[in-house]
Design an enzyme around this catalytic site. Structure first.
Site, PDB file in Angstrom:
ATOM      1  CB  THR A  46      15.100  55.557  15.358  1.00 21.08           C
ATOM      2  OG1 THR A  46      14.584  54.622  14.482  1.00 21.08           O
ATOM      3  CG2 THR A  46      14.064  56.237  16.314  1.00 21.08           C
ATOM      4  CB  THR A  47      19.383  58.525  16.430  1.00 18.09           C
ATOM      5  OG1 THR A  47      19.310  57.245  17.179  1.00 18.09           O
ATOM      6  CG2 THR A  47      20.280  59.346  17.233  1.00 18.09           C
ATOM      7  CE1 TYR A 109      -0.985  53.010  15.651  1.00 18.13           C
ATOM      8  CE2 TYR A 109      -1.743  52.439  13.733  1.00 18.13           C
ATOM      9  CZ  TYR A 109      -1.759  52.950  14.620  1.00 18.13           C
ATOM     10  OH  TYR A 109      -2.951  53.519  15.236  1.00 18.13           O
ATOM     11  CE1 TYR A 135      17.273  48.830  15.539  1.00 20.43           C
ATOM     12  CE2 TYR A 135      16.426  50.550  14.235  1.00 20.43           C
ATOM     13  CZ  TYR A 135      16.600  50.316  15.265  1.00 20.43           C
ATOM     14  OH  TYR A 135      16.648  50.939  16.234  1.00 20.43           O
ATOM     15  NE  ARG A 140      13.384  54.161  18.796  1.00 21.70           N
ATOM     16  CZ  ARG A 140      13.303  55.287  19.339  1.00 21.70           C
ATOM     17  NH1 ARG A 140      11.946  55.947  18.977  1.00 21.70           N
ATOM     18  NH2 ARG A 140      13.892  56.144  20.065  1.00 21.70           N
ATOM     19  CE  LYS A 164      20.540  49.929  15.798  1.00 22.90           C
ATOM     20  NZ  LYS A 164      20.120  51.506  15.710  1.00 22.90           N
ATOM     21  CB  ILE A 206      23.972  50.478  14.284  1.00 23.62           C
ATOM     22  CG1 ILE A 206      24.456  49.715  13.202  1.00 23.62           C
ATOM     23  CG2 ILE A 206      23.507  51.827  14.157  1.00 23.62           C
ATOM     24  CD1 ILE A 206      23.318  49.593  12.036  1.00 23.62           C
TER      25      ILE A 206
END
Length: 292
Positions: A46-47, A109, A135, A140, A164, A206
């Site tokens: 994502t980052t 979503y 994850y 999000r 994660k 992470i």
């Protein structure tokens, strides 16, 4: 599994002022974090603003990081999405040379049920030629992968090697740690509660802040893994204000501002993200100056 004990960093994608990928800055950042002591690299998470990268840009980022790393530390590739069939197709067709595992986010979503999340990761595990780190990041994805679902996946699929866990809930993390298979890794996805998670039996992190201050943060995690609690918390509290600041106005705008002040890259982000404001920029600059 030993490859993923300690600190992994979710690498940014630095952009030039014209919004093109800055491969020279990316190379500097890779060298900076490896020389700072991190144990592994996470590519296209994502980052990295992966959602705004073209396919060609993604391949450029992968190639740049792989060349800069030159085999020094393990690499994990982000491969996830909310279309299970599309994720499976990528897993079956992508060349994973140089990568030790994938990081795959819970579907966002669509808001699947726990059974839907399980079936998604069942398909991912069966398709992936390399180990899988799942994850969970409810902030999000709009759904929380519950401990029972995580434990079911951990026990049913040998190549799902860890999670994660970024729900920001230490109790939830502890429930997974309590009942997990012995070699299953519970990796923090929340910088602020990394140390408590490690001390509770987690495998590391992470991290985002870990790429801005790799020396201090990776040492904190190593101290925690070695149960040197006082020394580890000394570093935690030394960095705590910066963790709040880099997420205050969104990720990766905060960490990119840190990189700008460190002289490693521009602070450019792509819409819909925007740069942090002047007040936060000044506070980050002061933190860096005082950290020395």
């Amino acid at each position: 599994m030993q490859s993923f004990l300690g600190t992994g960093v979710a690498l940014v994608t630095p952009f030039k002022k014209d919004f093109s990928v800055d491969t020279e800055a990316l190379t500097r950042i890779v060298n900076f974090v490896i020389e700072g002591g991190v144990e592994y690299l996470v590519v296209l998470g994502t980052t990295a603003e992966t959602a705004t990268l073209t396919n060609d840009e993604k391949e450029l980022v992968i190639a740049t990081i792989a060349a800069a790393n030159n085999g020094r530390v393990p690499m994990v590739l982000g491969v996830g999405g909310n279309n299970t069939a599309k994720v499976v197709e990528e897993l079956k067709t992508r060349n994973f040379a140089g990568f030790s595992a994938i990081l795959s986010v819970s579907p966002y979503y669509n808001k699947p049920t726990q059974e839907g999340i399980y079936q998604h990761f069942k398909a991912v595990a069966e398709a992936s030629p390399i180990p899988v780190i799942i994850y969970n990041v409810p902030g999000r994805t709009a759904s929380n992968m519950l401990p029972n679902t995580v434990l079911r996946l951990a026990k049913d699929f040998k190549n799902i090697i860890g999670i994660k866990e970024a729900a920001g809930d230490i109790v939830q993390a502890m429930k997974i740690i309590q009942d997990k298979p012995e070699d299953f890794l519970v990796i923090s996805g929340d910088d602020m509660i990394t140390l408590p998670m490690v001390l509770a039996g987690g495998a590391g992190v992470i991290s985002v802040i870990g790429e801005g201050f790799p020396k201090e943060f990776s040492e904190m995690v190593r101290l925690g893994l070695n149960k040197k609690v006082k020394e580890a918390y000394h570093l935690h509290y030394k960095l705590a204000d910066s963790i709040d600041m880099i997420f205050e106005q969104g990720n990766p705008a905060g960490i990119k501002e840190v990189f700008k002040h460190l002289g490693l890259s521009e602070n450019t982000v792509r819409l819909p993200l925007v740069n942090v404001d002047e007040n936060l920029s000044e506070r980050l600059a002061n933190f860096i100056k005082n950290l020395g």
